[in-house]
Design a protein around this motif. Structure first.
Motif: not given
Length: 144
Positions: A49, A72-73, A77-78
């Protein structure tokens, strides 16, 4: 006749020097091995990440499942672990691009699940200028 030959030689050397300077200013093209190494680095940074670990252009275009996002999105993020050893690379040095298909774990509201991931990266002057993800659900890790 000798002066004409000297002029031709001088012009050819000048052209070679201009070409060499242009290559050094813009960076060398990324060959097949370079593109595969970049794809592996991208997957490592994705699993951690950490988009800051990559040579991203200041104006990188990032798209995930046809939606424009910022690094980052989305999966950044997951992501919940490293990509599996299953990887298909599609390096294209002529286009300064690489595609990769793999399986990566991601965090969802139902816990950690495997996801099928296809990535396309474009590289210019040593920086990633375009990154695109297509993500699908993997129904069972044993089948992948």
């Amino acid at each position: 006749m000798r002066s004409q030959s000297a002029i031709v030689v001088a012009a050819a050397l000048g052209a070679v020097l201009v070409a060499a300077c242009t290559i050094s200013e813009t960076g060398r093209a990324c060959d097949r091995a370079c593109l595969i190494a970049l794809a592996d680095s991208y997957l490592e940074a994705l699993a951690a990440r950490d988009p800051g670990a990559l040579p991203l252009s200041d104006h990188v275009s990032f798209v995930e499942n046809v939606k424009a996002m910022r690094p980052g999105e989305g999966l950044w993020a997951s992501a919940a672990g490293t990509a599996t050893g299953f990887r298909i690379y599609v390096p294209d040095p002529g286009q300064s691009a690489v595609g990769i298909m793999t399986v990566i774990d991601r965090q969802t509201e139902n816990g950690i699940v495997p996801a099928l991931l296809a990535v396309r990266l474009r590289v210019e002057a040593g920086k990633i200028t375009e990154a695109e993800h297509q993500i699908g659900r993997a129904s069972c890790r044993e089948r992948v």
